[in-house]
Design a protein around this motif. Sequence first.
Motif, PDB file in Angstrom:
ATOM      1  N   ARG A   1       0.834  -1.215   0.000  1.00  0.00           N
ATOM      2  CA  ARG A   1       0.000   0.000   0.000  1.00  0.00           C
ATOM      3  C   ARG A   1       0.865   1.260   0.000  1.00  0.00           C
ATOM      4  NH1 ARG A   1      -5.303  -0.099   1.468  1.00  0.00           N
ATOM      5  NH2 ARG A   1      -6.138  -2.118   2.054  1.00  0.00           N
ATOM      6  N   ALA A   2       1.925   1.204   0.815  1.00  0.00           N
ATOM      7  CA  ALA A   2       2.760   2.389   0.979  1.00  0.00           C
ATOM      8  C   ALA A   2       3.517   2.733  -0.297  1.00  0.00           C
ATOM      9  CB  ALA A   2       3.749   2.162   2.115  1.00  0.00           C
ATOM     10  N   ARG A   3       3.540   1.833  -1.279  1.00  0.00           N
ATOM     11  CA  ARG A   3       4.294   2.071  -2.506  1.00  0.00           C
ATOM     12  C   ARG A   3       3.431   2.598  -3.660  1.00  0.00           C
ATOM     13  NH1 ARG A   3       8.778   2.548  -0.332  1.00  0.00           N
ATOM     14  NH2 ARG A   3      10.251   0.835  -0.181  1.00  0.00           N
ATOM     15  N   ILE A   4       2.141   2.749  -3.430  1.00  0.00           N
ATOM     16  CA  ILE A   4       1.268   3.198  -4.523  1.00  0.00           C
ATOM     17  C   ILE A   4       1.597   4.647  -4.881  1.00  0.00           C
ATOM     18  CG2 ILE A   4      -1.120   3.711  -5.168  1.00  0.00           C
ATOM     19  CD1 ILE A   4      -1.961   1.320  -3.475  1.00  0.00           C
ATOM     20  N   GLN A   5       1.872   4.869  -6.165  1.00  0.00           N
ATOM     21  CA  GLN A   5       2.248   6.208  -6.628  1.00  0.00           C
ATOM     22  C   GLN A   5       1.077   6.930  -7.293  1.00  0.00           C
ATOM     23  OE1 GLN A   5       5.378   7.650  -6.518  1.00  0.00           O
ATOM     24  NE2 GLN A   5       6.264   5.939  -5.408  1.00  0.00           N
ATOM     25  N   GLN A   6       0.316   6.195  -8.054  1.00  0.00           N
ATOM     26  CA  GLN A   6      -0.725   6.837  -8.861  1.00  0.00           C
ATOM     27  C   GLN A   6      -1.859   5.847  -9.100  1.00  0.00           C
ATOM     28  OE1 GLN A   6       0.552   9.268 -12.337  1.00  0.00           O
ATOM     29  NE2 GLN A   6      -0.547   7.785 -13.551  1.00  0.00           N
ATOM     30  N   VAL A   7      -3.080   6.330  -9.081  1.00  0.00           N
ATOM     31  CA  VAL A   7      -4.238   5.480  -9.353  1.00  0.00           C
ATOM     32  C   VAL A   7      -5.023   6.120 -10.504  1.00  0.00           C
ATOM     33  CG1 VAL A   7      -6.363   4.511  -8.413  1.00  0.00           C
ATOM     34  CG2 VAL A   7      -4.361   4.732  -6.954  1.00  0.00           C
ATOM     35  N   VAL A   8      -5.380   5.303 -11.483  1.00  0.00           N
ATOM     36  CA  VAL A   8      -6.109   5.832 -12.639  1.00  0.00           C
ATOM     37  C   VAL A   8      -7.430   5.081 -12.767  1.00  0.00           C
ATOM     38  CG1 VAL A   8      -6.070   6.210 -15.131  1.00  0.00           C
ATOM     39  CG2 VAL A   8      -3.934   6.282 -13.843  1.00  0.00           C
ATOM     40  N   LEU A   9      -8.479   5.862 -12.919  1.00  0.00           N
ATOM     41  CA  LEU A   9      -9.810   5.292 -13.128  1.00  0.00           C
ATOM     42  C   LEU A   9     -10.113   5.424 -14.620  1.00  0.00           C
ATOM     43  CD1 LEU A   9     -12.479   4.361 -12.003  1.00  0.00           C
ATOM     44  CD2 LEU A   9     -12.965   6.683 -11.357  1.00  0.00           C
ATOM     45  N   ASP A  10     -10.227   4.285 -15.299  1.00  0.00           N
ATOM     46  CA  ASP A  10     -10.408   4.279 -16.750  1.00  0.00           C
ATOM     47  C   ASP A  10     -11.872   3.952 -17.064  1.00  0.00           C
ATOM     48  OD1 ASP A  10      -9.742   4.312 -19.426  1.00  0.00           O
ATOM     49  OD2 ASP A  10      -9.264   2.184 -19.488  1.00  0.00           O
ATOM     50  N   GLU A  11     -12.587   4.924 -17.658  1.00  0.00           N
ATOM     51  CA  GLU A  11     -14.017   4.724 -17.927  1.00  0.00           C
ATOM     52  C   GLU A  11     -14.383   5.170 -19.346  1.00  0.00           C
ATOM     53  OE1 GLU A  11     -16.421   5.965 -14.073  1.00  0.00           O
ATOM     54  OE2 GLU A  11     -14.923   7.445 -14.639  1.00  0.00           O
ATOM     55  N   PRO A  12     -14.119   4.333 -20.343  1.00  0.00           N
ATOM     56  CA  PRO A  12     -14.594   4.692 -21.681  1.00  0.00           C
ATOM     57  C   PRO A  12     -16.130   4.805 -21.679  1.00  0.00           C
ATOM     58  CG  PRO A  12     -13.102   2.817 -21.758  1.00  0.00           C
ATOM     59  CD  PRO A  12     -13.428   3.061 -20.322  1.00  0.00           C
ATOM     60  N   LEU A  13     -16.652   5.539 -22.664  1.00  0.00           N
ATOM     61  CA  LEU A  13     -18.084   5.850 -22.694  1.00  0.00           C
ATOM     62  C   LEU A  13     -18.947   4.587 -22.612  1.00  0.00           C
ATOM     63  CD1 LEU A  13     -20.160   8.107 -23.044  1.00  0.00           C
ATOM     64  CD2 LEU A  13     -20.025   7.745 -25.494  1.00  0.00           C
ATOM     65  N   LEU A  14     -18.550   3.574 -23.380  1.00  0.00           N
ATOM     66  CA  LEU A  14     -19.346   2.346 -23.435  1.00  0.00           C
ATOM     67  C   LEU A  14     -19.392   1.670 -22.064  1.00  0.00           C
ATOM     68  CD1 LEU A  14     -20.860   1.119 -25.704  1.00  0.00           C
ATOM     69  CD2 LEU A  14     -18.903  -0.333 -26.244  1.00  0.00           C
ATOM     70  N   ARG A  15     -18.249   1.663 -21.385  1.00  0.00           N
ATOM     71  CA  ARG A  15     -18.212   1.040 -20.053  1.00  0.00           C
ATOM     72  C   ARG A  15     -19.032   1.854 -19.053  1.00  0.00           C
ATOM     73  NH1 ARG A  15     -11.901  -0.448 -19.645  1.00  0.00           N
ATOM     74  NH2 ARG A  15     -11.898  -1.980 -21.304  1.00  0.00           N
ATOM     75  N   ARG A  16     -18.988   3.185 -19.204  1.00  0.00           N
ATOM     76  CA  ARG A  16     -19.798   4.020 -18.302  1.00  0.00           C
ATOM     77  C   ARG A  16     -21.271   3.690 -18.482  1.00  0.00           C
ATOM     78  NH1 ARG A  16     -16.560   8.398 -19.922  1.00  0.00           N
ATOM     79  NH2 ARG A  16     -18.232   9.620 -20.880  1.00  0.00           N
ATOM     80  N   ALA A  17     -21.676   3.527 -19.771  1.00  0.00           N
ATOM     81  CA  ALA A  17     -23.078   3.234 -20.048  1.00  0.00           C
ATOM     82  C   ALA A  17     -23.456   1.865 -19.477  1.00  0.00           C
ATOM     83  CB  ALA A  17     -23.314   3.260 -21.556  1.00  0.00           C
ATOM     84  N   LEU A  18     -22.499   0.947 -19.472  1.00  0.00           N
ATOM     85  CA  LEU A  18     -22.786  -0.399 -18.953  1.00  0.00           C
ATOM     86  C   LEU A  18     -22.595  -0.482 -17.437  1.00  0.00           C
ATOM     87  CD1 LEU A  18     -21.012  -2.408 -21.773  1.00  0.00           C
ATOM     88  CD2 LEU A  18     -23.465  -2.356 -21.335  1.00  0.00           C
ATOM     89  N   GLY A  19     -22.184   0.641 -16.842  1.00  0.00           N
ATOM     90  CA  GLY A  19     -22.127   0.705 -15.374  1.00  0.00           C
ATOM     91  C   GLY A  19     -20.879   0.150 -14.739  1.00  0.00           C
ATOM     92  N   PHE A  20     -19.753   0.225 -15.440  1.00  0.00           N
ATOM     93  CA  PHE A  20     -18.498  -0.194 -14.791  1.00  0.00           C
ATOM     94  C   PHE A  20     -17.309   0.547 -15.377  1.00  0.00           C
ATOM     95  CE2 PHE A  20     -16.191  -2.930 -17.799  1.00  0.00           C
ATOM     96  CZ  PHE A  20     -17.150  -3.150 -18.770  1.00  0.00           C
TER      97      PHE A  20
END
Lengths: 161, 517
Positions: B298-317
């Motif tokens: 946990r202490a080594r996490i540098q960056q977190v990216v949330l990837d949500e293309p339009l199609l995935r957003r529409a499908l709810g994930f």
Amino acid sequence: MTAPLPTLERLPRGALTLFRIRALLRIGVYGAVAFGVALMLSFSGVEHWPFLLPCAVVLGLSVLTAWYPQRAHERWGWALREHDLVISHGVLMHQVVSIPAGRIQHVDVHQGPIERSLGLARLQIFTAAGSGADGEIPGLARETAEALREKLVRREADDVV
Amino acid sequence: MSSEHVTASAEALPVAAGEVAWKRLSPKAPLAALVPLTGMVGRMLLGALLPTYFAGERGLPAVLWVIVVGLALLMLAVGLYEVATLSYRLDGAQLEIRSGIFTRTSRFIEAARVQNTEVLQPFVSKLLGLVEVKVETASGGKADGHLRGLTPEDAQALIDALQVVRGEGQAGLLPAPGDAAPGERVLSEARLGALLLYGATALGVGVLAVVMGALHEITETFHKLLLPWMESHWEAVAAPGMGWLAATVAALAGLFGLWVVSGARAVLRFHGFRLVDTGTHLRAVGGLITRRQVTVRRARIQQVVLDEPLLRRALGFGSVEVETAGVRAGKEATERAELLVPVVPTASMPGLLREFVPELPDAIDALPLKPAHPKALLRARIRAVGLGVLVAAPATWFWGPWGALAWGLVPAQLLAAWFDWRFQGWLITDALVVVRQGFWRRRTTVVQRARIQSVRARQGPLERGYGIGHVRIDVAGSYVELPSVGWDEAQSLIDLLPARRVPKRAGLRLPSQESSP
């Protein structure tokens, strides 16, 4: 919100000579390559225009050399502050980089043959961010580079990455 | 524990008194390494193999083949010998790996510098009952310590010992699917249906490469089998309307092919995916043929990216990528991330993100993000028109009226540029920087300010005309760019962004440090 840049230290006059010598060398290298290409084209049957190519390359680079090193020299600047090192440079792409002092992993002082003859050195600053140097200051006086390196590495570093 | 644990089951090599014993890989390790090494040698010699293959048709002497194959066999033999003779040991706080035939190399990896460990079980290794262990530090582009062909017990012992040296608890290795060790929490799981959806909405470069290869095979089959049949039924095939029908069927078949390949890749990579919180670590396990386990501190996490293309957003994930300072190569961001959670339902997204970044506010969708600079829209429009013209002009030149349809790209690009500009934003909190970019492929990046390595403000010649610039924030192993801001603000951000770190905890000092004055 706006905070002006600190007063930047400029590169010594010798750095301009270094930039000009490099630009001249570049003219030589690119001119030779263009001449080689022209020679090959002339051997393959193209008659007149191939030798215009090296002429154009040398002319274009000469015009650039008259202007670019001076501008580049004016744009280079650095400032060592309590918490970071600021480097500003770039003629076409203007960049201002801030490297927090605690993040510096190591510092290199590099001297090529031309730099050695001019008594100059290039300082390269590395953090854990990437494979290359994160900051670089070319054309520093050798003593300045050594002093700056000493100040940078003597500061306490943060925890590993 | 520490090194004693590692050497307990060691095939002990002769050592001097008081020295920690070296340990070898399993005797079956060269067998397990045969397939990956063959692939590696094949890739290295591709430049020589391709010309040899094509020149061979013109009757080039077979001696070239002999030389290339001989070279490949030699390289393979050297690689296998290296695997057979590689030895390692954990001496105090250092993992030492010794290898090489002509040049002997000893690599020392400080346990405290380990960013993450990865346990892989490719298909051949699975058959042989072996695993591979990769130990990554922040130093370079490839795994710093790669032990190919350990028994699961030895791998477990090594990982445990590394963690004990760092003063952390132990983490289980490759647990059976469906199990969670006591004291561990399951944070995310991916079921087959969700993975197929993930695959269907992820059409990357790798998928296109596979499909192009398949198309080549299909074309050859078409010429051999289908073309003679078509020629014998030419009147029926050439009936009016058949051209449109064929084009529609081909397009649908192409889309279906893409979907199948993409889905298959997702299932191969993430089948049985499970993300577990072990307290100090996050452990992800998954994969159908090659089973992969990544353990990230946990202490080594540098960056977190949330990837949500339009199609995935529409499908709810969406998907979540977690970056540590380990540096990985790859064309796509999903390949470069050390840990990827493929399917995260939108509703449980904030909760999962807070597992990675506890300082993150509750409603990440409702964050008051600052918009990009208004003049950035003009720049985006100029770029969109330029790109559109670059495609449409040659298309019109080559294909006439049909090619002129490509001019429709210009308004489409303009609209896309507006969407991308409108839906980007950034926010600086006390502890974090949040950057959101893209509408069609929305990516939200969260960086802890205390992790920032350097900040640079940049201004290109076009941006100078508009008085804007952009800011790049580097963290170890990755970076993020803020949307365009005013140049003055960009310069002030390089001062504002980096934050001081919390002082080191006393409990994590290494034995070597304790003895120093």
